[in-house]
Design a protein around this motif. Structure first.
Motif, PDB file in Angstrom:
ATOM      1  N   GLY A  96       0.783  -1.237   0.000  1.00  0.00           N
ATOM      2  CA  GLY A  96       0.000   0.000   0.000  1.00  0.00           C
ATOM      3  C   GLY A  96       0.810   1.280   0.000  1.00  0.00           C
ATOM      4  N   PHE A  97       2.139   1.201   0.215  1.00  0.00           N
ATOM      5  CA  PHE A  97       2.892   2.458   0.340  1.00  0.00           C
ATOM      6  C   PHE A  97       4.159   2.536  -0.498  1.00  0.00           C
ATOM      7  CE2 PHE A  97       6.644   1.439   2.852  1.00  0.00           C
ATOM      8  CZ  PHE A  97       6.327   0.182   3.372  1.00  0.00           C
ATOM      9  N   ARG A  98       4.686   1.378  -0.947  1.00  0.00           N
ATOM     10  CA  ARG A  98       5.969   1.427  -1.655  1.00  0.00           C
ATOM     11  C   ARG A  98       5.751   1.281  -3.156  1.00  0.00           C
ATOM     12  NH1 ARG A  98       8.423  -2.610   0.670  1.00  0.00           N
ATOM     13  NH2 ARG A  98       9.027  -1.377   2.480  1.00  0.00           N
ATOM     14  N   LEU A  99       6.095   2.347  -3.870  1.00  0.00           N
ATOM     15  CA  LEU A  99       5.868   2.377  -5.317  1.00  0.00           C
ATOM     16  C   LEU A  99       6.997   1.633  -6.029  1.00  0.00           C
ATOM     17  CD1 LEU A  99       3.969   3.788  -7.422  1.00  0.00           C
ATOM     18  CD2 LEU A  99       5.620   5.654  -7.475  1.00  0.00           C
ATOM     19  N   ILE A 122      -4.662   3.166  -7.286  1.00  0.00           N
ATOM     20  CA  ILE A 122      -5.606   2.044  -7.303  1.00  0.00           C
ATOM     21  C   ILE A 122      -4.972   0.833  -6.587  1.00  0.00           C
ATOM     22  CG2 ILE A 122      -6.928   0.471  -8.826  1.00  0.00           C
ATOM     23  CD1 ILE A 122      -7.804   3.521  -8.845  1.00  0.00           C
ATOM     24  N   ALA A 123      -3.666   0.625  -6.836  1.00  0.00           N
ATOM     25  CA  ALA A 123      -2.962  -0.479  -6.177  1.00  0.00           C
ATOM     26  C   ALA A 123      -2.845  -0.230  -4.679  1.00  0.00           C
ATOM     27  CB  ALA A 123      -1.572  -0.639  -6.791  1.00  0.00           C
ATOM     28  N   SER A 124      -2.603   1.033  -4.283  1.00  0.00           N
ATOM     29  CA  SER A 124      -2.479   1.355  -2.865  1.00  0.00           C
ATOM     30  C   SER A 124      -3.805   1.093  -2.141  1.00  0.00           C
ATOM     31  CB  SER A 124      -2.063   2.821  -2.693  1.00  0.00           C
ATOM     32  OG  SER A 124      -2.136   3.180  -1.335  1.00  0.00           O
ATOM     33  N   LEU A 125      -4.897   1.638  -2.680  1.00  0.00           N
ATOM     34  CA  LEU A 125      -6.201   1.383  -2.064  1.00  0.00           C
ATOM     35  C   LEU A 125      -6.526  -0.111  -2.111  1.00  0.00           C
ATOM     36  CD1 LEU A 125      -8.943   2.010  -0.852  1.00  0.00           C
ATOM     37  CD2 LEU A 125      -9.686   2.902  -3.064  1.00  0.00           C
ATOM     38  N   GLY A 126      -6.137  -0.789  -3.182  1.00  0.00           N
ATOM     39  CA  GLY A 126      -6.376  -2.235  -3.303  1.00  0.00           C
ATOM     40  C   GLY A 126      -5.794  -2.994  -2.129  1.00  0.00           C
ATOM     41  N   TYR A 127      -4.632  -2.561  -1.661  1.00  0.00           N
ATOM     42  CA  TYR A 127      -3.982  -3.228  -0.520  1.00  0.00           C
ATOM     43  C   TYR A 127      -4.844  -3.108   0.738  1.00  0.00           C
ATOM     44  CZ  TYR A 127      -0.861  -3.952   3.386  1.00  0.00           C
ATOM     45  OH  TYR A 127      -0.323  -4.384   4.566  1.00  0.00           O
ATOM     46  N   TYR A 128      -5.277  -1.878   1.055  1.00  0.00           N
ATOM     47  CA  TYR A 128      -6.079  -1.681   2.272  1.00  0.00           C
ATOM     48  C   TYR A 128      -7.429  -2.373   2.147  1.00  0.00           C
ATOM     49  CZ  TYR A 128      -2.463   1.541   3.587  1.00  0.00           C
ATOM     50  OH  TYR A 128      -1.249   2.058   3.918  1.00  0.00           O
ATOM     51  N   TYR A 129      -7.975  -2.327   0.940  1.00  0.00           N
ATOM     52  CA  TYR A 129      -9.270  -2.973   0.687  1.00  0.00           C
ATOM     53  C   TYR A 129      -9.155  -4.479   0.919  1.00  0.00           C
ATOM     54  CZ  TYR A 129     -13.638  -3.987  -1.729  1.00  0.00           C
ATOM     55  OH  TYR A 129     -14.901  -4.425  -2.036  1.00  0.00           O
ATOM     56  N   ALA A 130      -8.051  -5.049   0.437  1.00  0.00           N
ATOM     57  CA  ALA A 130      -7.860  -6.502   0.537  1.00  0.00           C
ATOM     58  C   ALA A 130      -7.730  -6.975   1.992  1.00  0.00           C
ATOM     59  CB  ALA A 130      -6.625  -6.921  -0.261  1.00  0.00           C
ATOM     60  N   GLN A 131      -7.334  -6.062   2.905  1.00  0.00           N
ATOM     61  CA  GLN A 131      -7.215  -6.456   4.318  1.00  0.00           C
ATOM     62  C   GLN A 131      -8.578  -6.787   4.918  1.00  0.00           C
ATOM     63  OE1 GLN A 131      -3.891  -6.448   5.409  1.00  0.00           O
ATOM     64  NE2 GLN A 131      -3.704  -5.829   3.259  1.00  0.00           N
ATOM     65  N   GLN A 132      -9.641  -6.212   4.366  1.00  0.00           N
ATOM     66  CA  GLN A 132     -10.957  -6.346   5.012  1.00  0.00           C
ATOM     67  C   GLN A 132     -12.024  -6.965   4.125  1.00  0.00           C
ATOM     68  OE1 GLN A 132     -12.453  -2.999   7.260  1.00  0.00           O
ATOM     69  NE2 GLN A 132     -10.486  -1.981   7.159  1.00  0.00           N
ATOM     70  N   ASN A 133     -11.686  -7.245   2.861  1.00  0.00           N
ATOM     71  CA  ASN A 133     -12.734  -7.706   1.936  1.00  0.00           C
ATOM     72  C   ASN A 133     -12.306  -8.922   1.132  1.00  0.00           C
ATOM     73  OD1 ASN A 133     -14.933  -5.452   1.929  1.00  0.00           O
ATOM     74  ND2 ASN A 133     -12.982  -4.385   1.943  1.00  0.00           N
ATOM     75  N   GLN A 134     -13.282  -9.658   0.697  1.00  0.00           N
ATOM     76  CA  GLN A 134     -13.038 -10.794  -0.193  1.00  0.00           C
ATOM     77  C   GLN A 134     -12.848 -10.286  -1.621  1.00  0.00           C
ATOM     78  OE1 GLN A 134     -12.644 -13.950   0.786  1.00  0.00           O
ATOM     79  NE2 GLN A 134     -12.833 -13.044   2.836  1.00  0.00           N
ATOM     80  N   PRO A 135     -12.051 -11.005  -2.411  1.00  0.00           N
ATOM     81  CA  PRO A 135     -11.938 -10.623  -3.826  1.00  0.00           C
ATOM     82  C   PRO A 135     -13.269 -10.789  -4.547  1.00  0.00           C
ATOM     83  CG  PRO A 135     -10.523 -12.514  -3.303  1.00  0.00           C
ATOM     84  CD  PRO A 135     -11.227 -12.153  -2.044  1.00  0.00           C
TER      85      PRO A 135
END
Ligand code: KG4
Ligand code: ZN
Length: 363
Positions: A21-24, A328-341
């Motif tokens: 979520g933070f390293r580009l 989109i990738a950064s938010l994807g990381y945080y989203y993936a912590q709490q949601n199913q694909p």
């Protein structure tokens, strides 16, 4: 966790790899600005066709720059909403296909929320160029976000990841759209934001005065009245009445008049969003205030917020303010912590959906 982010909602074909979520690790953006500039704005059919041509090379480049093979990628995040339907379809169909072929979890990301996550990118790998001026740390919650782009103008209070409330939004045009339309009247190139911002540097912001819209909800915005007020002032300036066509105004303006109109318009547009941001800060007392979206690159906006907010205003480097895959990738990381694909066989695009309906945190 390395996430490949894919973005194609408007006129940028973009892909990036972001770790945790933070390293580009890479950030590739193929812009269509040159193609659309000749029409003075985005042509949806051309945008969709250009995405089809660009998307595979852009994704390959993002993987190569990040030094990643498919087995190094843990998940794919893709913008599924909101945006131009043909443009969204290209990114989501490619992401769905890649998720199926390479057996990767797929996360569907809401673009407007994604813009805010450009502010969570705080490191970049030394191998990718250019070196960006990144913020030293992620913004703290509660976080007030002003999202200002070509399609959106919103104030959102984030209590945590995915846990947010929309407190105000535009009732007509987005602020970026107003920049683009006024630029067109002044004969400045598309996209209008950077062109107005540059022209304004040499203009007098107090030469012309324009009204600010009053809204029943304190935090809502309206920019269509301002756009019309600029047109009427331009018509008066050149001795014409309101029937004179807007596309013929520019040829009768001197360079100094263009600069003064750009500066005067920018002042009122920026003051409008700054006033509301300051008011929301007073009411909600957030720990951080971030700006996001293409207009967040505006010098005058950054300057006014820097001068007037009691706490430091936080923003991403200009390269991450416009549409990109990294956010989109950064938010994807945080989203993936709490949601199913999502199911890659059934994911649908949502061209029109409000931020009111998209908060996702399950706490
Ligand atoms: O976020 P973005 O790249 O795309 C959307 O999601 O809409 O925002 C594009 C908008 C355009 O309206 C453009 O004119 C504006 O952002 N913009 C700027 C600047 N750079 C881009 N507006 C003001 N100042 C800028 N420097
Ligand atoms: Zn955008």
């Amino acid at each position: 966790m390395k996430i490949l982010g894919i973005e194609s909602s408007c006129d940028e074909t973009a892909a990036a790899v972001v770790e945790d979520g933070f390293r580009l690790l890479s950030n590739v953006v193929a812009t269509q600005i040159d193609i659309h500039a000749q029409y003075g704005g985005v042509v949806p059919e051309i945008a969709a066709r250009s995405h089809i041509e660009a998307i595979n090379p852009v994704i390959q480049q993002a993987l190569a720059d990040a030094d990643c093979a498919w087995e190094d990628i843990d998940a794919i995040a893709v913008t599924y909403a909101p945006g131009l339907i043909g443009s969204l379809l290209v990114g989501t169909l490619v992401a769905r296909t890649l998720a199926i072929v390479h057996h990767k979890p797929l996360y569907a990301i809401y673009h407007v929320e994604g813009h805010v996550y450009a502010n969570f990118i705080t490191e970049q790998s030394s191998t990718i160029q250019p070196q960006l001026e990144l913020p030293p740390r992620a913004p703290a919650f509660p976080m007030l976000a002003l999202i200002a782009s070509g399609l959106h103008t919103q104030l959102v209070l984030f209590r945590g990841h995915g846990d947010y409330t929309l407190i105000g939004q535009t009732q007509d045009d987005a602020v970026g759209e107003a920049f683009d339309k006024v630029a067109k009247m002044l004969g400045l190139p598309y996209p209008g934001g950077p062109a107005i911002s540059t022209a304004a540097l040499n203009g007098d912001p107090n030469k012309y005065s324009f009204p600010k819209a009053r809204m029943s909800n304190t935090y809502d915005f309206s920019f269509s009245g301002l756009k019309t007020a600029v047109l009427r002032a331009l018509q008066r300036e050149i001795g014409q009445d309101y029937t004179f066509p807007s596309h013929q105004v520019a040829e009768q303006l001197s360079e100094a008049q263009v600069h003064d109109f750009a500066a005067s318009f920018q002042k009122v547009a920026v003051e409008t969003i700054v006033d509301k941001t300051l008011r929301a800060y007073e009411e909600y007392q957030p720990q951080s205030v971030v700006i996001a979206g293409g207009v967040a690159a505006d010098r005058e906006l950054r300057k006014q917020l820097r001068q007037q907010l009691p706490i430091a205003i936080e923003y991403a480097p200009p390269k991450l303010c416009g549409d990109n895959g990294a956010m989109i990738a950064s938010l994807g990381y945080y989203y993936a912590q709490q949601n199913q694909p999502v199911d890659p066989y059934t994911l649908e695009v949502q061209p029109v959906i409000s931020m009111r309906d998209t908060a996702w945190a399950n706490h």
